[in-house]
Structures are given as structure tokens and as C-alpha cells.
Design an enzyme around this catalytic site. Structure first.
Site, PDB file in Angstrom:
ATOM      1  N   GLY A 146       0.752  -1.247   0.000  1.00  0.00           N
ATOM      2  CA  GLY A 146       0.000   0.000   0.000  1.00  0.00           C
ATOM      3  C   GLY A 146       0.779   1.292   0.000  1.00  0.00           C
TER       4      GLY A 146
ATOM      5  N   GLU B 246       3.826  -6.886   1.368  1.00  0.00           N
ATOM      6  CA  GLU B 246       3.298  -7.147   0.018  1.00  0.00           C
ATOM      7  C   GLU B 246       3.258  -5.879  -0.835  1.00  0.00           C
ATOM      8  OE1 GLU B 246      -0.657  -8.391   1.033  1.00  0.00           O
ATOM      9  OE2 GLU B 246      -0.019 -10.273   1.909  1.00  0.00           O
ATOM     10  N   PRO B 247       4.401  -5.282  -1.136  1.00  0.00           N
ATOM     11  CA  PRO B 247       4.358  -4.052  -1.939  1.00  0.00           C
ATOM     12  C   PRO B 247       4.094  -4.358  -3.412  1.00  0.00           C
ATOM     13  CG  PRO B 247       6.631  -4.720  -1.621  1.00  0.00           C
ATOM     14  CD  PRO B 247       5.790  -5.712  -0.852  1.00  0.00           C
ATOM     15  N   GLY B 248       3.297  -3.516  -4.044  1.00  0.00           N
ATOM     16  CA  GLY B 248       3.053  -3.671  -5.478  1.00  0.00           C
ATOM     17  C   GLY B 248       3.426  -2.387  -6.195  1.00  0.00           C
ATOM     18  N   ARG B 249       2.580  -1.370  -5.990  1.00  0.00           N
ATOM     19  CA  ARG B 249       2.749  -0.088  -6.693  1.00  0.00           C
ATOM     20  C   ARG B 249       4.158   0.495  -6.517  1.00  0.00           C
ATOM     21  NH1 ARG B 249      -1.658   3.369  -7.601  1.00  0.00           N
ATOM     22  NH2 ARG B 249      -2.761   2.271  -5.944  1.00  0.00           N
TER      23      ARG B 249
ATOM     24  N   TYR C 277     -10.473   6.220 -11.253  1.00  0.00           N
ATOM     25  CA  TYR C 277     -10.211   6.780  -9.916  1.00  0.00           C
ATOM     26  C   TYR C 277      -9.935   8.278  -9.947  1.00  0.00           C
ATOM     27  CZ  TYR C 277      -8.624   1.867  -9.571  1.00  0.00           C
ATOM     28  OH  TYR C 277      -8.501   0.519  -9.653  1.00  0.00           O
TER      29      TYR C 277
ATOM     30  N   CYS D 184     -14.999   5.447 -27.414  1.00  0.00           N
ATOM     31  CA  CYS D 184     -16.278   6.164 -27.482  1.00  0.00           C
ATOM     32  C   CYS D 184     -16.948   6.264 -26.114  1.00  0.00           C
ATOM     33  CB  CYS D 184     -17.187   5.486 -28.486  1.00  0.00           C
ATOM     34  SG  CYS D 184     -16.485   5.625 -30.112  1.00  0.00           S
ATOM     35  N   GLU D 185     -16.334   7.028 -25.236  1.00  0.00           N
ATOM     36  CA  GLU D 185     -16.833   7.262 -23.882  1.00  0.00           C
ATOM     37  C   GLU D 185     -16.315   8.627 -23.456  1.00  0.00           C
ATOM     38  OE1 GLU D 185     -18.331   5.133 -21.532  1.00  0.00           O
ATOM     39  OE2 GLU D 185     -18.167   3.221 -22.569  1.00  0.00           O
TER      40      GLU D 185
ATOM     41  N   TYR E 215      -0.788  -1.167 -12.101  1.00  0.00           N
ATOM     42  CA  TYR E 215      -2.232  -1.131 -12.364  1.00  0.00           C
ATOM     43  C   TYR E 215      -2.521  -0.447 -13.707  1.00  0.00           C
ATOM     44  CZ  TYR E 215      -2.011  -2.339  -7.448  1.00  0.00           C
ATOM     45  OH  TYR E 215      -1.690  -2.961  -6.269  1.00  0.00           O
TER      46      TYR E 215
HETATM   47  N1  LLP Z   1      -1.786  -6.862  -0.707  1.00  0.00           N
HETATM   48  C1  LLP Z   1      -3.107  -6.892  -0.870  1.00  0.00           C
HETATM   49  C2  LLP Z   1      -3.882  -7.851  -0.096  1.00  0.00           C
HETATM   50  C3  LLP Z   1      -3.738  -6.006  -1.780  1.00  0.00           C
HETATM   51  O1  LLP Z   1      -5.055  -6.041  -1.915  1.00  0.00           O
HETATM   52  C4  LLP Z   1      -2.952  -5.087  -2.511  1.00  0.00           C
HETATM   53  C5  LLP Z   1      -3.571  -4.170  -3.467  1.00  0.00           C
HETATM   54  C6  LLP Z   1      -1.554  -5.107  -2.326  1.00  0.00           C
HETATM   55  C7  LLP Z   1      -1.009  -5.994  -1.396  1.00  0.00           C
HETATM   56  C8  LLP Z   1      -0.645  -4.187  -3.056  1.00  0.00           C
HETATM   57  O2  LLP Z   1      -0.892  -2.862  -2.759  1.00  0.00           O
HETATM   58  P1  LLP Z   1       0.058  -1.726  -3.332  1.00  0.00           P
HETATM   59  O3  LLP Z   1       1.388  -1.845  -2.653  1.00  0.00           O
HETATM   60  O4  LLP Z   1       0.199  -1.932  -4.800  1.00  0.00           O
HETATM   61  O5  LLP Z   1      -0.648  -0.469  -3.011  1.00  0.00           O
HETATM   62  N2  LLP Z   1      -6.099  -0.643  -8.998  1.00  0.00           N
HETATM   63  C9  LLP Z   1      -5.839   0.343  -7.976  1.00  0.00           C
HETATM   64  C10 LLP Z   1      -5.087  -0.259  -6.810  1.00  0.00           C
HETATM   65  C11 LLP Z   1      -5.769  -1.452  -6.211  1.00  0.00           C
HETATM   66  C12 LLP Z   1      -4.954  -2.103  -5.096  1.00  0.00           C
HETATM   67  C13 LLP Z   1      -5.531  -3.408  -4.708  1.00  0.00           C
HETATM   68  N3  LLP Z   1      -4.820  -4.116  -3.677  1.00  0.00           N
HETATM   69  C14 LLP Z   1      -5.101   1.518  -8.590  1.00  0.00           C
HETATM   70  O6  LLP Z   1      -4.857   1.527  -9.804  1.00  0.00           O
HETATM   71  O7  LLP Z   1      -4.785   2.480  -7.888  1.00  0.00           O
END
Ligand code: LLP
Length: 417
Positions: A238, A273-276, A316, A342-343, A371
Site C-alpha cells: 500500500g 506485500e508491496p506492489g505499486r 479513480y 467512445c466514452e 495497475y
Molecule cells: N496486498 C493486498 C492484499 C492487496 O489487496 C494489494 C492491493 C496489495 C497488497 C498491493 O498494494 P500496493 O502496494 O500496490 O498499493 N487498482 C488500484 C489499486 C488497487 C490495489 C488493490 N490491492 C489503482 O490503480 O490504484
């Protein structure tokens, strides 16, 4: 920090001009930088206490090449579907570093996770526990489980990407947590080893983390006092990233300090659990300007990329910087930057100041590595954009453009037509 910079007036990904990739693969396309992915993973991992399992959230960017780049640095994977499980394994993430999150796991997905012998299932409800117990028992297996709790903390992020409030569907309601642990302890095929949480995404303040982590740690201690053997704590992902110069989310180091402080002396395996944070600023979406169209009150830059390629602004109201690929000192103009779909929501930016551009110019939509491609669709029969990975002076197409023929070949006629 990322590796997209102007050199000799050309925006480059590491040592490769984006215009060179455009000439080779056409537009639009996603481009990722290996050096940025690696840097972000390293900086984040080094900010974590020693021995932490950094399980990259595959949902942010599911490109096999991206996952493999991270796996080679020791990343685990946080997955949310059987599909992501297969991709993580295919990209070389050891099953022993895979955490399976998500509120709606099917029996088949649970079975696949058990067969692969993944590290942990993050279970989000008592109903799901019962099913996992059944599936595991029928295989004579034991699932390692962390219960994902909902700490009812406001992550102070966009409402649409908040997950840790009581009103969100995620996690076990705080008032039911003790009952859930008691229930799990009685179930065959289940070994509850941990507590997990994840409060939201694009979090730009540390306060919500402090609050949520303190609750989780207190819960671990409380459960241990009740006789449960809790040896793992999963603090989710997050952490936010800067989508422009004005945003200054906490650095991984400061986030790491909050994590360290929270888990100090806990003696538990830490999972994050980093993603972004790993992928967002490691990717751009490159598009060509099709038309500069004068409207009644505004000028539209119509790109060949649309909301089907990058839906974050439409979904968003998210901000993405947009820059010309060829550096320009032309006077600034104000545009609505839109796509061809077309939106009316097919809008990347409203009233955005950009150096004046012309039809045929290339632009890069920045911070599109998380994402972006994963949320793309083929709406309007527009094939999925290709993905390109750069490393130094080299680049490779890691997913070719989806053609209309690909799309047509995946459909079939009913007998009566
Ligand atoms: N762990 C869990 C259980 C999650 O649900 C998520 C993201 C992550 C880790 C990774 O979170 P991050 O580090 O990437 O913030 N589509 C949206 C973001 C949705 C995030 C969903 N869960 C966007 O484009 O902003």
C-alpha cells in the site's frame, strides 16, 4: 527515482530512446525499466527488517518478465488468483515465497495452491476457512494460514482503493477475530500461523500504518497469551508513490522505520506485500498524438492510447504526468488529453498544461507501471498494447500487441449462425 530521462532531447528508458521502441513496435505500448524495478525492490527490501519476506503484489504488474526480474532479486509473490499463482511459478518465484490473498478463492484455486505447496493462504473469513479446511483435508494436506483481519483503520487514500475500514469487504471483522481464530483451531487441514492485514493502496501518510500495525501486533500478543502459536505477521502493501512533483509520500526508509518499531521484539516472520511502489514509476505508456482538435472552449489532444489501455484516470480520477517524448521548448498550451474510445470518461487529463504538440508527436504517460497493463481491456476491439522491457541499451517485446485476428480467433460461432 526512475530511469526515464531526456538525453539529447529524447526521452529515454535507461539507454534506449522511446522513439526507437515506437518505431519498432508501434504505439501505444508499455515500457518498463529493469534498473528502476531493481532499484525500487532493493531500496524497499533494504528498508525492511532483516529476514522479511518481500512478496511482490503481482496484481500491480503481472508481466512475466517483470515478475522474473524481481524473483531474481529474491522477491516472493503476493497473489490473488489461480492465474497469478501460475504466472508467479512460471516466472520462477519459489512456492515457498508465495502468499495467496483475496476474498474469493475458489476450491480449484485453493487446491492449486496446496498442490504447489505455497507458503501461506491469507484467509479473509470463517466461511472461506471451512472450505479451505475441506479442500486440504480431502488431499491429506495442511494449509498454512494467516487470518487477514480488518483493523477498521482509515488509510486516508482514495475511497475506491481503501480496504481496511469496517465497511470494506476485506478481512475478518475486528469483533469476530477471536471467534475466527478459535474456529480455525478446531478445523482439520488448517494450521493458523499468522495474522495479516492490508489497509489500502497509494497510502501517503504513515499514521494509518502506525495505527493498524499496532493493532495487529497487539492482536498477535493477545492470541499468544491465549495459547495460539502465532509465528508470522503480514503487514500488506500500500505504500504510495509520487505521481507528480508535488506529491511526497513517505520514503520506504520512513515506512521501514514504522514497520521496525511495530514488530520490534515480536519474534515473528515478517511478510510485506508491496506492489505499486515497485512498479509504478518503473513504467510508462507511450502514445502518439492522432489529432489536435479545437473544440468550442478547449483543445483536445486525441491520443492513440485510450481508457482501455490505462483506466486509472477514468476509474479513480487518478493523476498521471504526461510529457512529450521529444523534449520541447514550445510555449505551453492547455489541453484535454483524451483517447479514441467512445466514452466521455476516456480522458487522461483535463486542462493539462503541456508544451504545444502536433499530430504525429509521441507522448509518454508516466507512472503507468502499476495497475496499467494489468487493468487493460480490449474495449472497442482495441488489442491489448504490447509490453516492452528495457535493460541498459537493450529492449525486448515481452508481450506482443494483441491483434484483431487474435481476438476473432478466440471467439466461436454458435451452431445456428
Ligand atoms: N496486498 C493486498 C492484499 C492487496 O489487496 C494489494 C492491493 C496489495 C497488497 C498491493 O498494494 P500496493 O502496494 O500496490 O498499493 N487498482 C488500484 C489499486 C488497487 C490495489 C488493490 N490491492 C489503482 O490503480 O490504484
Amino acid at each position: 527515482m526512475n530511469h526515464f530521462d531526456y538525453r539529447d532531447g529524447q526521452l529515454c528508458a535507461e539507454d534506449v530512446p522511446l522513439s526507437e521502441i515506437a518505431a519498432a513496435v508501434g504505439t501505444p505500448f508499455y515500457c518498463y525499466s529493469t534498473a528502476t524495478l531493481e532499484r525500487h525492490f532493493r531500496v524497499f527490501s533494504e528498508a525492511m527488517p532483516k529476514g522479511a519476506l518481500v512478496a511482490y503484489a503481482v496484481k500491480a504488474n503481472g508481466s512475466l518478465a517483470v515478475i522474473k526480474t524481481l524473483a531474481k532479486l529474491g522477491a516472493g509473490a503476493d497473489i490473488v488468483s489461480g492465474g497469478e499463482l501460475k504466472k508467479a511459478l512460471a516466472a520462477g518465484v519459489p512456492a515457498s515465497k508465495i502468499v495467496f490473498s483475496g476474498v474469493g478463492k475458489t476450491r480449484a484455486e485453493m487446491a492449486a495452491g496446496l498442490d504447489a505447496q505455497i507458503y501461506q493462504f491469507n484467509v479473509e473469513g470463517e466461511e472461506e476457512l471451512d472450505v479451505l479446511s475441506e479442500v486440504a483435508s480431502s488431499k491429506g494436506a495442511t494449509a498454512s494460514v494467516a487470518l487477514r483481519v480488518n483493523p477498521d483503520v482509515d488509510a486516508k487514500t482514495l475511497a475506491k482503493i481503501s480496504t481496511g475500514k469496517a465497511e470494506n469487504k476485506f478481512g475478518i471483522a475486528w469483533s469476530r477475530v477471536k471467534a475466527a481464530f478459535a474456529h480455525a483451531a478446531k478445523l482439520p487441514g488448517i494450521n493458523v500461523a499468522g495474522v495479516a492485514l492490508h489497509i489500502g493502496s497509494q497510502i501517503t501518510e504513515l499514521g494509518p500504518y502506525r495505527e493498524a500495525f499496532a493493532k495487529a501486533v497487539a492482536l498477535v500478543k493477545n492470541l499468544r497469551a491465549d495459547g495460539y502459536q502465532i509465528s508470522r505477521i503480514d503487514l500488506g502493501g500500500g505504500l504510495g508513490v509520487p505521481y507528480n512533483d508535488k506529491m511526497a509520500p513517505p520514503l520506504p526508509e520512513s515506512y521501514g522505520a514504522v514497520v521496525r518499531e511495530a514488530v520490534a521484539g515480536l519474534d515473528a516472520q515478517l511478510i510485506v506485500e508491496p506492489g505499486r511502489l515497485i512498479t509504478a514509476n518503473a513504467g510508462v505508456l507511450v502514445a502518439q498524438v492522432l489529432y489536435v482538435k479545437r473544440g468550442e472552449a478547449r483543445e483536445f489532444l486525441i491520443l492513440d492510447a485510450g481508457m482501455n489501455d490505462l483506466i486509472r484516470p477514468a476509474l479513480y480520477d487518478a493523476w498521471h504526468d504526461i510529457v512529450p517524448v521529444r523534449h520541447s521548448s514550445a510555449h505551453a498550451k492547455v489541453y484535454d488529453v483524451v483517447g479514441p474510445v467512445c466514452e466521455s470518461t476516456d480522458l487522461f487529463a483535463r486542462d493539462r498544461e503541456l508544451p504545444a504538440v502536433s499530430a504525429g508527436d509521441l507522448v509518454a504517460i508516466l507512472s503507468a507501471g502499476a495497475y496499467g497493463a494489468v487493468q487493460a481491456s480490449s474495449y472497442n476491439a482495441r488489442g491489448l498494447a504490447p509490453e516492452v522491457l528495457v535493460k541498459g541499451r537493450q529492449f525486448a517485446v515481452t508481450r506482443p500487441r494483441q491483434t484483431v485476428d487474435d481476438m476473432i480467433s478466440q471467439e466461436q460461432w454458435p451452431d445456428w449462425l
